[in-house]
Design an enzyme around this catalytic site. Sequence first.
Site, PDB file in Angstrom:
ATOM      1  N   GLY A   1      53.629 -26.457  72.555  1.00 55.08           N
ATOM      2  CA  GLY A   1      54.899 -25.720  72.592  1.00 55.08           C
ATOM      3  C   GLY A   1      54.844 -24.578  73.596  1.00 55.08           C
TER       4      GLY A   1
ATOM      5  N   ILE B   1      56.532 -30.788  75.138  1.00 56.09           N
ATOM      6  CA  ILE B   1      57.218 -32.090  75.236  1.00 56.09           C
ATOM      7  C   ILE B   1      58.050 -32.152  76.525  1.00 56.09           C
ATOM      8  CG2 ILE B   1      59.265 -31.409  73.886  1.00 56.09           C
ATOM      9  CD1 ILE B   1      59.049 -34.238  72.571  1.00 56.09           C
TER      10      ILE B   1
ATOM     11  N   LYS C   1      57.063 -24.433  56.786  1.00 52.93           N
ATOM     12  CA  LYS C   1      56.162 -23.289  57.006  1.00 52.93           C
ATOM     13  C   LYS C   1      55.376 -22.993  55.731  1.00 52.93           C
ATOM     14  CE  LYS C   1      56.730 -22.542  61.313  1.00 52.93           C
ATOM     15  NZ  LYS C   1      55.649 -22.928  62.214  1.00 52.93           N
TER      16      LYS C   1
ATOM     17  N   GLY D   1      57.959 -22.655  75.037  1.00 51.63           N
ATOM     18  CA  GLY D   1      58.866 -21.950  74.128  1.00 51.63           C
ATOM     19  C   GLY D   1      58.839 -20.450  74.341  1.00 51.63           C
TER      20      GLY D   1
ATOM     21  N   LEU E   1      57.654 -17.954  72.494  1.00 50.16           N
ATOM     22  CA  LEU E   1      56.334 -17.347  72.302  1.00 50.16           C
ATOM     23  C   LEU E   1      55.303 -17.973  73.236  1.00 50.16           C
ATOM     24  CD1 LEU E   1      54.372 -15.575  70.619  1.00 50.16           C
ATOM     25  CD2 LEU E   1      54.262 -17.438  68.954  1.00 50.16           C
TER      26      LEU E   1
ATOM     27  N   TYR F   1      62.941 -25.811  57.713  1.00 49.21           N
ATOM     28  CA  TYR F   1      61.942 -25.072  58.504  1.00 49.21           C
ATOM     29  C   TYR F   1      61.058 -24.234  57.569  1.00 49.21           C
ATOM     30  CZ  TYR F   1      60.408 -21.299  61.718  1.00 49.21           C
ATOM     31  OH  TYR F   1      59.689 -20.379  62.439  1.00 49.21           O
TER      32      TYR F   1
HETATM   33  C1  AKB Z   1      64.065 -18.378  63.238  1.00 47.28           C
HETATM   34  O1  AKB Z   1      65.028 -17.600  63.253  1.00 47.28           O
HETATM   35  O2  AKB Z   1      64.108 -19.539  62.815  1.00 47.28           O
HETATM   36  C2  AKB Z   1      62.736 -17.844  63.738  1.00 47.28           C
HETATM   37  C3  AKB Z   1      61.899 -17.338  62.622  1.00 47.28           C
HETATM   38  C4  AKB Z   1      62.230 -16.060  61.957  1.00 47.28           C
HETATM   39  O3  AKB Z   1      60.958 -17.976  62.253  1.00 47.28           O
HETATM   40  N1  AKB Z   1      62.935 -16.831  64.716  1.00 47.28           N
END
Ligand code: AKB
Length: 317
Positions: A8, A35, A144, A11, A13, A140
């Site tokens: 990545g 990618i 995580k 991106g 970061l 997401y």
């Molecule tokens: C998002 O907004 O999805 C990211 C995060 C806080 O992980 N910046």
Amino acid sequence: MEKILITGANGQLGTELTISLCKKYGVENIIASDINLPKSTLPCQFIKLDVAQKADLERVIANAQITQVFHLAALLSAKGESDPQFTWDLNMSSLITILEAARKYQINKIFWPSSIAVFGRTTPKENTPQHTVTEPDTMYGITKLAGERLCEYYFKKYGIDVRSLRYPGLISNKTLPGGGTTDYAVDIFYQAIETGTYNCFLNRETFLPMMYMPDAIKATIDLMDAPKENIKIRSSYNIGAVSFSPEDLAKVIQKSIPDFTITYSPDFRQQIADSWPSNIDDSAAKKDWGWQPNFDLDKLSSDMLKNLKEKLSNSIF
Ligand code: AKB
């Protein structure tokens, strides 16, 4: 000598971490991957790599004799909601491939980013503790949280030295963020300079934890440099820097651009933001490996405006 793979790398970061790691370890020891092809020339070797392709990822690790991986490739909170199944597959399969590769090959350290997205509506919003309720609402956030459990599991069961940070929203001027809920805090600066007005997709009083990119890079490198025995948390560390609402940010921008105006049209991202903390207790990171941010809201804002004005005027001429 370390041989470092960054996934990545194009991106928000990844772009800046790649440059810092090149300076720290030498360009010959860094392999950036993504990618997509990079938009500008990188100082180090680049490999086009889809981390969802297990065999390709493993081949790069084995052939290049990788000793450290910074595994940044992932779909973020807002974009992830448009294809939750794919978000699960991409975010989880790539992490377990790398953790398993660490058992087979000579990887001695892994960095994997977590996020404030592991928290949810049942989490205390103020000064959110390191250990607390984690019931995320987004796919997401679910990946995580599952990823944090996997990291701790691989450390405890196999001794894999995997380290992680729960990043807040990241603000930067080099590469745009892609598909997050906190992205407004970057967009607003571009719009303030280019048009003098911004229509925010979150409402005025949505307080979220945020961090300027130089602090995020420092946190990542400090965590990875810390002696192994200092890393007491093997899921992921809370790290904080600043916390503000869109209205606060607009007021700070108005100090430099007095005519700047903001309007509010909350969309589906408001619900995601409402489920996240306002600010974070990062005392464990401070105690274990000396975390200390350098940028407050005023300093961050003036540095963003200065750098973006320069960048945008260069891109016009
Ligand atoms: C998002 O907004 O999805 C990211 C995060 C806080 O992980 N910046």
